[in-house]
Design an enzyme around this catalytic site. Structure first.
Site, mmCIF file in Angstrom:
data_model
loop_
_atom_site.group_PDB
_atom_site.id
_atom_site.type_symbol
_atom_site.label_atom_id
_atom_site.label_comp_id
_atom_site.label_asym_id
_atom_site.label_seq_id
_atom_site.Cartn_x
_atom_site.Cartn_y
_atom_site.Cartn_z
ATOM 1 N N LYS A 106 30.640 18.467 -25.328
ATOM 2 C CA LYS A 106 29.455 19.130 -25.875
ATOM 3 C C LYS A 106 29.876 20.021 -27.032
ATOM 4 O O LYS A 106 31.018 20.486 -27.083
ATOM 5 C CB LYS A 106 28.792 20.008 -24.810
ATOM 6 C CG LYS A 106 27.326 20.290 -25.097
ATOM 7 C CD LYS A 106 26.484 19.131 -24.640
ATOM 8 C CE LYS A 106 25.017 19.325 -24.961
ATOM 9 N NZ LYS A 106 24.219 18.287 -24.265
ATOM 10 N N GLY A 218 8.000 22.603 -22.692
ATOM 11 C CA GLY A 218 8.809 22.222 -23.863
ATOM 12 C C GLY A 218 8.089 21.215 -24.732
ATOM 13 O O GLY A 218 7.413 20.313 -24.224
ATOM 14 N N ASN A 221 12.097 17.319 -28.689
ATOM 15 C CA ASN A 221 12.238 15.863 -28.598
ATOM 16 C C ASN A 221 11.888 15.363 -27.198
ATOM 17 O O ASN A 221 11.073 14.458 -27.036
ATOM 18 C CB ASN A 221 13.660 15.461 -29.000
ATOM 19 C CG ASN A 221 13.836 13.959 -29.001
ATOM 20 O OD1 ASN A 221 14.033 13.351 -27.957
ATOM 21 N ND2 ASN A 221 13.717 13.340 -30.155
ATOM 22 N N ALA A 222 12.462 15.993 -26.172
ATOM 23 C CA ALA A 222 12.241 15.526 -24.801
ATOM 24 C C ALA A 222 10.796 15.767 -24.360
ATOM 25 O O ALA A 222 10.121 14.859 -23.863
ATOM 26 C CB ALA A 222 13.216 16.209 -23.853
HETATM 27 N N1 GLU Z 1 22.141 15.636 -25.851
HETATM 28 C C1 GLU Z 1 21.790 14.619 -24.927
HETATM 29 C C2 GLU Z 1 22.148 15.031 -23.499
HETATM 30 O O1 GLU Z 1 22.317 16.184 -23.197
HETATM 31 C C3 GLU Z 1 22.382 13.285 -25.293
HETATM 32 C C4 GLU Z 1 23.856 13.252 -25.352
HETATM 33 C C5 GLU Z 1 24.393 11.989 -25.994
HETATM 34 O O2 GLU Z 1 23.617 11.088 -26.241
HETATM 35 O O3 GLU Z 1 25.583 11.970 -26.257
HETATM 36 O O4 GLU Z 1 22.195 14.209 -22.639
#
Ligand code: GLU
Length: 423
Positions: A106, A218, A221-222
């Site tokens: 991350k 929220g 995007n999600a």
């Molecule tokens: N940011 C998204 C997550 O937390 C996607 C991560 C990704 O696709 O690498 O799952």
């Protein structure tokens, strides 16, 4: 004693609990309690006003026993190393549960993109990638979008990376625009995956999705795609939605055009106008009597102090870390089906894996193939989780869905580490 809200401590606490239940080898447990590698970077950026501003950026590679690290990059004013570490641990479990060949990683930068112009966001995105250099790569660590980052930012980062390595390695980053070989299906794959989980869980609860009421926290995007897909794929009625500034409740159901209008005119969905709508707070949204509650914003939203007031049948964790360990226990006692984040929102990274496979093979598929593969993978994760819960129940041990999912995910990573001779 106040509840522990430090994200990384929470991630460790969850792992410790799972390790106890599954009797995980102590050496494997010790390795899995800490990230393999942590980068903290000081990133100077020449801003459009001519002055240099120094940003702090992070990239954590939590575990790569099963493949290159994978996980998004967040641009957030309150980003912290603890949050990035926790999210990288959760990515490890997410990729493992989904059974895709990635580890967990991350990234994040402390910044407020709402106060930055496009040029400065581009300059920061490029500088972040220059600071990382070959610490990312299609076989090393593969970023993607997350909170306040998007496909355009991924495209700038891709371009910067290609300038560094002088190779057209489009698989270095996922969630890209389709023009640079992103997948059309990736954009809504987090929410779509969540809908597939909702469909399966509804069967379990004997809930008719077409008659279900939904509240979503929220509008990023999600959350936004969860809203459209709840209606489109599930035929359900969304009665409440929020953003960081406010929330709206309408028993009659909400309308997307009006939500967008409210956002444009008042800066928040809270400004939504209709005969039966009323503006509510984010806290009130979490306590509404609905069939399905979908937290799709940020971490620590359902805690020990409000979990008792949650009034839904199913809680779909579309955000990362929205429910604390103490709240998980309370919801389990209340018999609310609380489905864990790294299962519910794994559609995002499953979509990323599909994008990456296409990038590295050069073979591109239609969106319906993409969706079918996503559906198959996430439905299997859901079924595996339920089956593990049942296995334990048959032995007289009641475990919640989060622990069941942890046990599957941790076991796979531990076995890979063992095979590779890490312990
Ligand atoms: N940011 C998204 C997550 O937390 C996607 C991560 C990704 O696709 O690498 O799952």
């Amino acid at each position: 004693m106040a509840e522990e809200l430090d994200p990384f401590k929470i991630a460790q606490e969850q792992l410790d609990e799972a390790a106890g239940i599954m009797k995980l080898d102590k050496q494997a447990h010790a390795i899995l309690r800490e990230p393999k590698r942590v980068l903290v970077m000081s990133i100077p950026v020449r801003m459009s006003n001519g002055r240099t501003q120094v940003f702090t950026g992070f990239r954590v590679r939590y575990n790569d026993a099963r493949g290159p690290a994978k996980g998004g990059i967040r641009f957030h004013p309150e980003e912290s190393l603890s949050t990035v570490k926790a999210l990288s641990a959760w990515m490890t479990w997410k990729c493992s549960l989904a059974d895709i060949p990635f580890g967990g990683g991350k990234g994040g930068v402390i910044c407020d993109t709402k106060k930055m112009n496009e040029k400065d966001i581009e300059a920061l995105s490029r500088a972040y990638v220059r600071a990382l250099g070959t610490d990312i790569g299609p076989e090393v660590d593969i970023p993607a979008p997350d909170v306040y980052t998007n496909p355009q930012i991924m495209a700038w980062m891709l371009d910067e990376y290609i300038n560094i390595v002088r190779k057209s390695q489009f698989g270095v980053i996922t969630g890209k625009p389709v023009e640079v070989w992103g997948s059309a299906g990736r954009m809504d794959s987090t929410a779509r995956g969540g809908m597939y989980v909702m469909r399966e869980a509804a069967k379990l609860l004997r809930l008719n999705p077409k008659k279900a009421t939904i509240a979503i926290q929220g509008f990023g995007n999600a959350g936004r795609f969860a809203y459209t897909l709840s209606k489109e794929v599930m035929g359900a009625k969304v009665v409440a939605i929020s953003d960081s500034e406010g929330a709206v409740y309408d028993q009659a159901g909400l309308d997307m055009a009006k939500l967008d209008e409210a956002k444009k005119k008042t800066g928040s969905v809270g400004g939504y106008k209709s005969k039966s709508a009323r503006s509510i707070t984010n806290d009130e949204l979490l306590e509404l009597k609905v069939d399905i509650l979908i937290p799709a914003a940020i971490e620590n939203q359902v805690r020990a102090d409000n979990a008792d007031k949650v009034n839904c049948k199913m809680l779909l964790e579309l955000a990362n870390g929205p429910v604390t360990p103490e709240a998980t226990k309370i919801l389990f006692e209340k018999k609310i089906l609380d489905l864990p984040d790294f299962l519910v929102n794994s559609g995002g990274v499953i979509g990323s894996h599909l994008e990456w496979v296409q990038n590295i093979t050069g073979d591109y598929w239609d969106t319906d193939v993409f969706y079918a593969k996503l559906d198959k993978k996430i439905t299997k994760s859901f079924n595996d989780t339920v089956a593990t819960q049942k296995e334990f129940a048959a032995r007289g041990e009641k475990i919640n869905p989060r622990m069941a999912a942890y046990i599957i995910a941790v076991d796979r990573v531990a076995k890979a580490m063992k095979a590779r001779g890490w312990y």
